[in-house]
Design a protein around this motif. Structure first.
Motif, PDB file in Angstrom:
ATOM      1  N   TYR A  21       0.846  -1.187   0.000  1.00 45.47           N
ATOM      2  CA  TYR A  21       0.000   0.000   0.000  1.00 45.47           C
ATOM      3  C   TYR A  21       0.884   1.241   0.000  1.00 45.47           C
ATOM      4  O   TYR A  21       1.942   1.259   0.617  1.00 45.47           O
ATOM      5  CB  TYR A  21      -0.883   0.040   1.257  1.00 45.47           C
ATOM      6  CG  TYR A  21      -2.047  -0.914   1.235  1.00 45.47           C
ATOM      7  CD1 TYR A  21      -3.257  -0.535   0.665  1.00 45.47           C
ATOM      8  CD2 TYR A  21      -1.951  -2.179   1.793  1.00 45.47           C
ATOM      9  CE1 TYR A  21      -4.343  -1.403   0.650  1.00 45.47           C
ATOM     10  CE2 TYR A  21      -3.030  -3.049   1.795  1.00 45.47           C
ATOM     11  CZ  TYR A  21      -4.219  -2.653   1.218  1.00 45.47           C
ATOM     12  OH  TYR A  21      -5.280  -3.509   1.192  1.00 45.47           O
ATOM     13  N   PHE A  22       0.433   2.285  -0.676  1.00 44.25           N
ATOM     14  CA  PHE A  22       1.058   3.594  -0.508  1.00 44.25           C
ATOM     15  C   PHE A  22       0.789   4.019   0.940  1.00 44.25           C
ATOM     16  O   PHE A  22      -0.132   3.515   1.582  1.00 44.25           O
ATOM     17  CB  PHE A  22       0.456   4.633  -1.455  1.00 44.25           C
ATOM     18  CG  PHE A  22       0.674   4.354  -2.918  1.00 44.25           C
ATOM     19  CD1 PHE A  22       1.846   3.778  -3.381  1.00 44.25           C
ATOM     20  CD2 PHE A  22      -0.303   4.691  -3.840  1.00 44.25           C
ATOM     21  CE1 PHE A  22       2.044   3.549  -4.730  1.00 44.25           C
ATOM     22  CE2 PHE A  22      -0.118   4.452  -5.195  1.00 44.25           C
ATOM     23  CZ  PHE A  22       1.059   3.880  -5.636  1.00 44.25           C
ATOM     24  N   SER A  23       1.525   4.980   1.428  1.00 41.94           N
ATOM     25  CA  SER A  23       1.266   5.471   2.787  1.00 41.94           C
ATOM     26  C   SER A  23      -0.144   6.057   2.854  1.00 41.94           C
ATOM     27  O   SER A  23      -0.731   6.439   1.827  1.00 41.94           O
ATOM     28  CB  SER A  23       2.288   6.536   3.171  1.00 41.94           C
ATOM     29  OG  SER A  23       2.052   7.728   2.429  1.00 41.94           O
ATOM     30  N   GLU A  24      -0.661   6.136   4.049  1.00 41.37           N
ATOM     31  CA  GLU A  24      -1.992   6.698   4.242  1.00 41.37           C
ATOM     32  C   GLU A  24      -2.057   8.132   3.721  1.00 41.37           C
ATOM     33  O   GLU A  24      -3.050   8.524   3.101  1.00 41.37           O
ATOM     34  CB  GLU A  24      -2.377   6.662   5.733  1.00 41.37           C
ATOM     35  CG  GLU A  24      -2.524   5.259   6.293  1.00 41.37           C
ATOM     36  CD  GLU A  24      -1.226   4.621   6.764  1.00 41.37           C
ATOM     37  OE1 GLU A  24      -1.302   3.538   7.358  1.00 41.37           O
ATOM     38  OE2 GLU A  24      -0.128   5.184   6.540  1.00 41.37           O
ATOM     39  N   LEU A  25      -1.019   8.896   3.963  1.00 36.74           N
ATOM     40  CA  LEU A  25      -1.001  10.282   3.497  1.00 36.74           C
ATOM     41  C   LEU A  25      -0.988  10.349   1.970  1.00 36.74           C
ATOM     42  O   LEU A  25      -1.713  11.153   1.364  1.00 36.74           O
ATOM     43  CB  LEU A  25       0.211  11.023   4.071  1.00 36.74           C
ATOM     44  CG  LEU A  25       0.281  12.515   3.772  1.00 36.74           C
ATOM     45  CD1 LEU A  25      -0.972  13.241   4.244  1.00 36.74           C
ATOM     46  CD2 LEU A  25       1.517  13.117   4.431  1.00 36.74           C
ATOM     47  N   MET A  28      -4.386   9.476   0.755  1.00 36.77           N
ATOM     48  CA  MET A  28      -5.327  10.584   0.945  1.00 36.77           C
ATOM     49  C   MET A  28      -5.175  11.595  -0.184  1.00 36.77           C
ATOM     50  O   MET A  28      -6.165  12.106  -0.722  1.00 36.77           O
ATOM     51  CB  MET A  28      -5.086  11.241   2.306  1.00 36.77           C
ATOM     52  CG  MET A  28      -6.116  12.282   2.674  1.00 36.77           C
ATOM     53  SD  MET A  28      -7.765  11.579   2.840  1.00 36.77           S
ATOM     54  CE  MET A  28      -8.700  12.759   1.882  1.00 36.77           C
ATOM     55  N   ALA A  29      -3.937  11.865  -0.579  1.00 37.38           N
ATOM     56  CA  ALA A  29      -3.698  12.769  -1.699  1.00 37.38           C
ATOM     57  C   ALA A  29      -4.250  12.176  -2.997  1.00 37.38           C
ATOM     58  O   ALA A  29      -4.855  12.889  -3.810  1.00 37.38           O
ATOM     59  CB  ALA A  29      -2.208  13.067  -1.837  1.00 37.38           C
ATOM     60  N   VAL A  30      -4.057  10.882  -3.196  1.00 40.75           N
ATOM     61  CA  VAL A  30      -4.574  10.209  -4.395  1.00 40.75           C
ATOM     62  C   VAL A  30      -6.102  10.244  -4.392  1.00 40.75           C
ATOM     63  O   VAL A  30      -6.728  10.479  -5.438  1.00 40.75           O
ATOM     64  CB  VAL A  30      -4.043   8.762  -4.496  1.00 40.75           C
ATOM     65  CG1 VAL A  30      -4.726   7.998  -5.617  1.00 40.75           C
ATOM     66  CG2 VAL A  30      -2.532   8.761  -4.698  1.00 40.75           C
ATOM     67  N   VAL A  35     -11.153  12.307  -6.634  1.00 46.16           N
ATOM     68  CA  VAL A  35     -12.405  13.051  -6.461  1.00 46.16           C
ATOM     69  C   VAL A  35     -12.438  14.244  -7.414  1.00 46.16           C
ATOM     70  O   VAL A  35     -13.477  14.563  -7.998  1.00 46.16           O
ATOM     71  CB  VAL A  35     -12.594  13.489  -4.988  1.00 46.16           C
ATOM     72  CG1 VAL A  35     -13.735  14.487  -4.853  1.00 46.16           C
ATOM     73  CG2 VAL A  35     -12.851  12.274  -4.105  1.00 46.16           C
ATOM     74  N   GLY A  36     -11.292  14.881  -7.617  1.00 36.33           N
ATOM     75  CA  GLY A  36     -11.214  15.979  -8.577  1.00 36.33           C
ATOM     76  C   GLY A  36     -11.517  15.527  -9.992  1.00 36.33           C
ATOM     77  O   GLY A  36     -12.201  16.232 -10.749  1.00 36.33           O
ATOM     78  N   GLU A  37     -11.018  14.363 -10.356  1.00 37.58           N
ATOM     79  CA  GLU A  37     -11.295  13.828 -11.693  1.00 37.58           C
ATOM     80  C   GLU A  37     -12.782  13.518 -11.844  1.00 37.58           C
ATOM     81  O   GLU A  37     -13.377  13.768 -12.899  1.00 37.58           O
ATOM     82  CB  GLU A  37     -10.439  12.592 -11.954  1.00 37.58           C
ATOM     83  CG  GLU A  37      -8.957  12.926 -12.081  1.00 37.58           C
ATOM     84  CD  GLU A  37      -8.065  11.700 -12.212  1.00 37.58           C
ATOM     85  OE1 GLU A  37      -8.582  10.571 -12.357  1.00 37.58           O
ATOM     86  OE2 GLU A  37      -6.838  11.877 -12.162  1.00 37.58           O
ATOM     87  N   LEU A  38     -13.384  12.983 -10.795  1.00 39.42           N
ATOM     88  CA  LEU A  38     -14.826  12.730 -10.808  1.00 39.42           C
ATOM     89  C   LEU A  38     -15.595  14.046 -10.937  1.00 39.42           C
ATOM     90  O   LEU A  38     -16.538  14.148 -11.726  1.00 39.42           O
ATOM     91  CB  LEU A  38     -15.238  11.984  -9.533  1.00 39.42           C
ATOM     92  CG  LEU A  38     -16.724  11.761  -9.310  1.00 39.42           C
ATOM     93  CD1 LEU A  38     -17.351  10.953 -10.445  1.00 39.42           C
ATOM     94  CD2 LEU A  38     -16.943  11.072  -7.967  1.00 39.42           C
ATOM     95  N   ALA A  39     -15.160  15.052 -10.200  1.00 42.13           N
ATOM     96  CA  ALA A  39     -15.820  16.365 -10.272  1.00 42.13           C
ATOM     97  C   ALA A  39     -15.734  16.949 -11.675  1.00 42.13           C
ATOM     98  O   ALA A  39     -16.702  17.561 -12.153  1.00 42.13           O
ATOM     99  CB  ALA A  39     -15.188  17.312  -9.253  1.00 42.13           C
ATOM    100  N   VAL A  69      -9.542   3.756  -3.974  1.00 43.35           N
ATOM    101  CA  VAL A  69      -8.616   4.381  -3.025  1.00 43.35           C
ATOM    102  C   VAL A  69      -9.237   4.421  -1.634  1.00 43.35           C
ATOM    103  O   VAL A  69      -8.543   4.225  -0.632  1.00 43.35           O
ATOM    104  CB  VAL A  69      -8.190   5.791  -3.489  1.00 43.35           C
ATOM    105  CG1 VAL A  69      -7.197   6.400  -2.517  1.00 43.35           C
ATOM    106  CG2 VAL A  69      -7.585   5.734  -4.886  1.00 43.35           C
ATOM    107  N   LEU A  70     -10.538   4.635  -1.542  1.00 42.42           N
ATOM    108  CA  LEU A  70     -11.205   4.610  -0.246  1.00 42.42           C
ATOM    109  C   LEU A  70     -11.088   3.219   0.390  1.00 42.42           C
ATOM    110  O   LEU A  70     -10.834   3.096   1.596  1.00 42.42           O
ATOM    111  CB  LEU A  70     -12.668   5.017  -0.395  1.00 42.42           C
ATOM    112  CG  LEU A  70     -13.447   5.181   0.910  1.00 42.42           C
ATOM    113  CD1 LEU A  70     -12.831   6.272   1.780  1.00 42.42           C
ATOM    114  CD2 LEU A  70     -14.901   5.489   0.609  1.00 42.42           C
TER     115      LEU A  70
END
Length: 108
Positions: A21-25, A28-30, A35-39, A69-70
């Motif tokens: 896994y990538f780090s939690e931080l 969170m950035a990913v 979400v921006g891409e969805l928007a 990612v969630l």
């Protein structure tokens, strides 16, 4: 696929193909990026903007990316999303069972 099955499937994929896994931080950035891409797609499809040349209406794909990612974040932080969603539904039902029905702004 249930939420539990989705969490397991993502975990198995990460362990088989993702190395770790990538780090939690980082995740969170990913998540924020996804979400921006969805928007962007929603703004183009349902808002006043139009798709640029080369952009596509991939609403479902972008939603799935957010969910992926969630699920990663839930797995790596030990959150059972099935349990938490059930608790969230109960909380909203207890808090809002009459609120929206009585809201004149929502009456058609």
């Amino acid at each position: 696929m249930t939420i539990e099955e989705a969490q397991i499937a993502v975990d198995q994929w990460i362990k088989k193909y993702g190395v770790r896994y990538f780090s939690e931080l980082t995740n969170m950035a990913v998540l924020t990026e996804e979400v921006g891409e969805l928007a962007r797609v929603i703004a183009r499809k349902y808002g006043d903007q139009s798709f640029k040349p080369g952009e596509k209406d991939n609403l479902g794909e972008e939603m799935a990316d957010v969910l992926w990612v969630l699920l990663c974040l839930a797995n790596q932080t030990g959150v059972d999303l099935t349990e938490e969603l059930q608790k969230s539904i109960e909380k909203k039902t207890n808090r809002d069972s009459l609120r929206h029905i009585a809201n004149p702004k929502l009456m058609a």
